[in-house]
Design an enzyme around this catalytic site. Structure first.
Site: not given
Length: 207
Positions: A77-78
């Site tokens: 995730a970012d």
């Protein structure tokens, strides 16, 4: 339930964020944490701000240095903050953190988290967006927050679950947990769909 559908699967969270780990744990998703690995978080110049989080989540996924096992599902995730067409990631230090927060003060910004689910042969990327409005903050308040909470590991230089969220966030539209760094409700439902789709698709082709 999801716990039954992922029985026999090994969920791997490739993230150093304690907030993401806690959110997955609280959602009842059993996982292991990947060993830390280097991944240069760069994106092409000219990539629209709203596409950056998804791009970086895929970059982290394919940068994972180990071969995935047959029953492995990798989660990366970012999170980015966007305002005025700009992407605000993690600040490099105090001055940049204060600069970011001054830009956010008294205005509405968007928090976008991109998430990638990947097996050996199948991949799904999605993003979730939330809108946050801050009241006007004084320099004294901004300096107090940065000096006491040191938000250098957070996109946009703030954590919604910290002092600044309690005292400055006037309005939030969308997922609160997305602003924390992981839209855990969407991850839960996407993971369920992903696992079912993989079981139904003998070829398990990429999405």
């Amino acid at each position: 339930m999801l716990k039954d559908k992922i029985a026999g699967k090994r969920i791997i969270l490739a993230s150093n964020s304690p907030r993401r780990r806690q959110l997955l744990t609280d959602a009842g998703i059993e996982f292991v944490t990947a060993d830390k690995y280097e991944c240069e978080e760069r994106y092409p110049e000219g990539l629209p701000a709203e596409s950056v989080a998804g791009y970086l989540s895929e970059l982290k996924s394919f940068g994972y240095p180990r071969l995935l096992g047959e029953n492995d599902i990798l989660i990366t995730a970012d999170t980015v903050v966007t305002i005025d067409g700009l992407v605000l990631g993690k600040p490099a230090g105090r001055d940049e953190a204060l600069c970011m927060l001054r830009r956010l003060s008294g205005r509405t910004h968007t928090v976008i988290t991109g998430v990638t689910l990947r097996t050996r042969s199948r991949k799904r990327t999605f993003d979730v967006r939330s809108s946050v409005t801050f009241r006007e903050l004084t320099d004294e308040e901004l300096e107090y927050y940065v000096d006491n909470f040191r938000p250098y590991d957070k996109a946009g230089a703030y954590g919604i679950q910290e002092w600044i969220g309690y005292t400055a966030a006037e309005r939030l539209e969308g997922s609160f947990y997305n602003v924390m760094g992981l839209p855990v409700q969407r991850v839960y439902t996407e993971l369920e769909s992903f696992v079912v789709g993989c079981a139904d698709d003998k070829k398990c082709g990429e999405e």
